[in-house]
Design a protein around this motif. Structure first.
Motif, PDB file in Angstrom:
ATOM      1  N   ASP A  37      90.710  -7.736  95.060  1.00 48.91           N
ATOM      2  CA  ASP A  37      90.424  -6.468  95.744  1.00 48.91           C
ATOM      3  C   ASP A  37      89.700  -6.707  97.058  1.00 48.91           C
ATOM      4  OD1 ASP A  37      91.631  -5.039  93.733  1.00 48.91           O
ATOM      5  OD2 ASP A  37      89.762  -4.537  92.697  1.00 48.91           O
ATOM      6  N   ASN A  38      88.741  -7.651  97.046  1.00 51.87           N
ATOM      7  CA  ASN A  38      87.999  -7.981  98.267  1.00 51.87           C
ATOM      8  C   ASN A  38      88.935  -8.555  99.326  1.00 51.87           C
ATOM      9  OD1 ASN A  38      85.588  -7.121  97.151  1.00 51.87           O
ATOM     10  ND2 ASN A  38      84.970  -9.160  96.486  1.00 51.87           N
ATOM     11  N   TYR A  39      89.865  -9.397  98.864  1.00 49.33           N
ATOM     12  CA  TYR A  39      90.848  -9.989  99.783  1.00 49.33           C
ATOM     13  C   TYR A  39      91.700  -8.901 100.431  1.00 49.33           C
ATOM     14  CZ  TYR A  39      95.252 -12.253 101.161  1.00 49.33           C
ATOM     15  OH  TYR A  39      96.371 -12.649 101.845  1.00 49.33           O
ATOM     16  N   LYS A  40      92.197  -7.981  99.618  1.00 52.57           N
ATOM     17  CA  LYS A  40      93.047  -6.907 100.140  1.00 52.57           C
ATOM     18  C   LYS A  40      92.295  -6.028 101.126  1.00 52.57           C
ATOM     19  CE  LYS A  40      96.257  -6.468  96.221  1.00 52.57           C
ATOM     20  NZ  LYS A  40      96.748  -5.567  95.138  1.00 52.57           N
ATOM     21  N   TYR A  44      93.238  -5.747 105.034  1.00 53.21           N
ATOM     22  CA  TYR A  44      93.586  -4.453 105.637  1.00 53.21           C
ATOM     23  C   TYR A  44      92.851  -4.276 106.968  1.00 53.21           C
ATOM     24  CZ  TYR A  44      93.889   0.553 106.480  1.00 53.21           C
ATOM     25  OH  TYR A  44      94.095   1.769 107.070  1.00 53.21           O
ATOM     26  N   ASN A  45      91.559  -4.601 106.982  1.00 51.98           N
ATOM     27  CA  ASN A  45      90.778  -4.464 108.215  1.00 51.98           C
ATOM     28  C   ASN A  45      91.311  -5.380 109.312  1.00 51.98           C
ATOM     29  OD1 ASN A  45      89.042  -2.544 107.079  1.00 51.98           O
ATOM     30  ND2 ASN A  45      87.645  -4.103 106.296  1.00 51.98           N
ATOM     31  N   LEU A  46      91.780  -6.555 108.928  1.00 53.80           N
ATOM     32  CA  LEU A  46      92.340  -7.475 109.914  1.00 53.80           C
ATOM     33  C   LEU A  46      93.700  -6.989 110.415  1.00 53.80           C
ATOM     34  CD1 LEU A  46      91.355 -10.915 108.318  1.00 53.80           C
ATOM     35  CD2 LEU A  46      90.276  -9.744 110.251  1.00 53.80           C
ATOM     36  N   TRP A  47      94.471  -6.362 109.546  1.00 59.59           N
ATOM     37  CA  TRP A  47      95.746  -5.778 109.989  1.00 59.59           C
ATOM     38  C   TRP A  47      95.504  -4.701 111.048  1.00 59.59           C
ATOM     39  CZ3 TRP A  47      97.863  -5.371 104.330  1.00 59.59           C
ATOM     40  CH2 TRP A  47      98.583  -6.530 104.029  1.00 59.59           C
ATOM     41  N   VAL A  48      94.455  -3.911 110.857  1.00 54.56           N
ATOM     42  CA  VAL A  48      94.104  -2.894 111.852  1.00 54.56           C
ATOM     43  C   VAL A  48      93.810  -3.563 113.190  1.00 54.56           C
ATOM     44  CG1 VAL A  48      92.407  -1.147 112.501  1.00 54.56           C
ATOM     45  CG2 VAL A  48      93.257  -1.239 110.146  1.00 54.56           C
ATOM     46  N   LYS A 238      95.142 -20.326  99.787  1.00 54.13           N
ATOM     47  CA  LYS A 238      95.999 -19.572 100.695  1.00 54.13           C
ATOM     48  C   LYS A 238      95.314 -18.327 101.250  1.00 54.13           C
ATOM     49  CE  LYS A 238     100.473 -20.995  98.783  1.00 54.13           C
ATOM     50  NZ  LYS A 238     101.747 -20.524  98.185  1.00 54.13           N
ATOM     51  N   HIS A 239      94.586 -17.612 100.396  1.00 54.32           N
ATOM     52  CA  HIS A 239      93.948 -16.377 100.846  1.00 54.32           C
ATOM     53  C   HIS A 239      92.883 -16.658 101.902  1.00 54.32           C
ATOM     54  CE1 HIS A 239      95.106 -13.721  97.123  1.00 54.32           C
ATOM     55  NE2 HIS A 239      96.143 -14.138  97.813  1.00 54.32           N
ATOM     56  N   ASN A 240      92.029 -17.641 101.659  1.00 50.69           N
ATOM     57  CA  ASN A 240      91.000 -17.985 102.635  1.00 50.69           C
ATOM     58  C   ASN A 240      91.623 -18.471 103.936  1.00 50.69           C
ATOM     59  OD1 ASN A 240      88.683 -17.288 101.228  1.00 50.69           O
ATOM     60  ND2 ASN A 240      88.513 -19.278 100.224  1.00 50.69           N
ATOM     61  N   ALA A 241      92.695 -19.228 103.816  1.00 51.49           N
ATOM     62  CA  ALA A 241      93.371 -19.727 105.017  1.00 51.49           C
ATOM     63  C   ALA A 241      93.915 -18.578 105.852  1.00 51.49           C
ATOM     64  CB  ALA A 241      94.494 -20.678 104.617  1.00 51.49           C
ATOM     65  N   ARG A 242      94.552 -17.619 105.203  1.00 51.24           N
ATOM     66  CA  ARG A 242      95.128 -16.479 105.931  1.00 51.24           C
ATOM     67  C   ARG A 242      94.051 -15.667 106.638  1.00 51.24           C
ATOM     68  NH1 ARG A 242      99.049 -14.666 100.904  1.00 51.24           N
ATOM     69  NH2 ARG A 242     100.480 -16.453 101.038  1.00 51.24           N
ATOM     70  N   LEU A 243      93.006 -15.330 105.904  1.00 50.23           N
ATOM     71  CA  LEU A 243      91.944 -14.510 106.486  1.00 50.23           C
ATOM     72  C   LEU A 243      91.298 -15.200 107.674  1.00 50.23           C
ATOM     73  CD1 LEU A 243      90.182 -13.212 103.228  1.00 50.23           C
ATOM     74  CD2 LEU A 243      91.739 -11.934 104.718  1.00 50.23           C
ATOM     75  N   ASN A 244      90.995 -16.467 107.528  1.00 51.86           N
ATOM     76  CA  ASN A 244      90.248 -17.162 108.579  1.00 51.86           C
ATOM     77  C   ASN A 244      91.105 -17.533 109.776  1.00 51.86           C
ATOM     78  OD1 ASN A 244      87.248 -17.868 107.775  1.00 51.86           O
ATOM     79  ND2 ASN A 244      88.447 -17.939 105.900  1.00 51.86           N
ATOM     80  N   LEU A 245      92.370 -17.823 109.563  1.00 55.44           N
ATOM     81  CA  LEU A 245      93.237 -18.071 110.720  1.00 55.44           C
ATOM     82  C   LEU A 245      93.381 -16.802 111.550  1.00 55.44           C
ATOM     83  CD1 LEU A 245      96.543 -20.062 110.868  1.00 55.44           C
ATOM     84  CD2 LEU A 245      96.420 -17.782 111.879  1.00 55.44           C
TER      85      LEU A 245
END
Length: 281
Positions: A37-40, A44-48, A238-245
């Protein structure tokens, strides 16, 4: 060696397993659900922010190129899908590099990449790039020694031409360790939804793991410049990689109403290459 199950009946064993499952689903499962849930929410905020970035890019008619390199199964496909999911399909393009045709093999090496470069107002993502020559082509013997060295003589000049033409370029390398790569490649074979990813190169990726490491290190050393740096991403998660990139990328592009408070990049996940990087693992 005796265990707790040594003198229990099958019914008692079943009860023990059921208790363990209940503990896992209510504690472990709850923790995993919360993390997801935290990842999503963060994504979402990064998609914005990515939509804001693209709005500015379109209005200013900028040209942005994001190159994703990395080991086989490092997560390049998923990274690109994540980045592009809510962007305008008219101004966003993805180029997945494939095996060159017989005609392309006889052309100037960089020629087949030029038509896919971004035009004004476009954001283009390369799933692999001309750096195939520094990696898979070298390791698998798909190019000659002369072609390999010619690539290194030309690549910095080629990239400077792109930069001087107003293209903003980002070079990311997704890296995973050998154990993680083994796990992901094995998953491809078992998951019917991932079998399209399989290739003959995958079958020898583990065998040549150290050769790819050596090729990667030489690529960093010979093509990292202040104008066109390599950004290395630890992609074991994968999740940490996506968020941080995505955070790193957004921090390094200009756009209106940027929310820098949410762009806190983890330095253990994303790092700009430097000569001490390899010696410090």
């Amino acid at each position: 060696m005796k265990t707790i199950f040594s003198h229990t009946t099958n019914l008692q064993k079943l009860v023990f397993y059921q208790i363990g499952y209940i503990i896992y689903t209510n504690i472990g499962g709850s923790f995993m659900s919360k993390a997801k849930d935290n990842y999503k929410k963060e994504l979402y905020n990064l998609w914005v922010e990515l939509v804001k970035f693209q709005n500015t890019l379109i209005k200013k008619e900028e040209k942005v190129l994001l190159i994703l390199e990395g080991r086989d199964s490092a997560g390049k496909d998923g990274m690109i899908r994540t980045i592009a999911r809510h962007l305008s399909p008219r101004e966003t393009r993805v180029f997945a590099v494939s095996k060159p045709t017989d005609k392309e093999k006889k052309e100037w090496y960089f020629q087949r990449f030029v038509p896919h470069l971004p035009a004004p107002s476009e954001f283009v993502l390369f799933n692999r790039s001309w750096y195939n020559r520094a990696g898979v082509e070298r390791v698998m013997g798909f190019c000659t020694k002369k072609e390999y060295e010619q690539f290194y003589e030309d690549v910095i000049y080629f990239e400077n031409l792109l930069l001087n033409a107003g293209i903003k370029m980002f070079k990311f390398y997704l890296d995973i360790d050998k154990k993680e790569q083994e796990k992901r490649l094995e998953s491809r074979k078992k998951d019917p939804l991932k079998q399209w990813k399989e290739s003959p190169v995958d079958d020898v990726a583990i065998k040549h793991f150290d050769d790819y490491t050596q090729a990667r290190n030489e690529m960093f050393e010979r093509t990292h410049t202040p104008q066109s740096p390599w950004i290395i991403v630890n992609a074991n998660d994968k999740h940490n990689a996506r968020l941080n990139l995505i955070k790193y990328f957004l921090l390094n592009v200009d756009y209106k109403n940027k929310n820098e408070k949410i762009l806190n990049v983890d330095p253990n996940i994303v790092v700009v290459y430097n000569k001490n990087f390899l010696s410090n693992n």
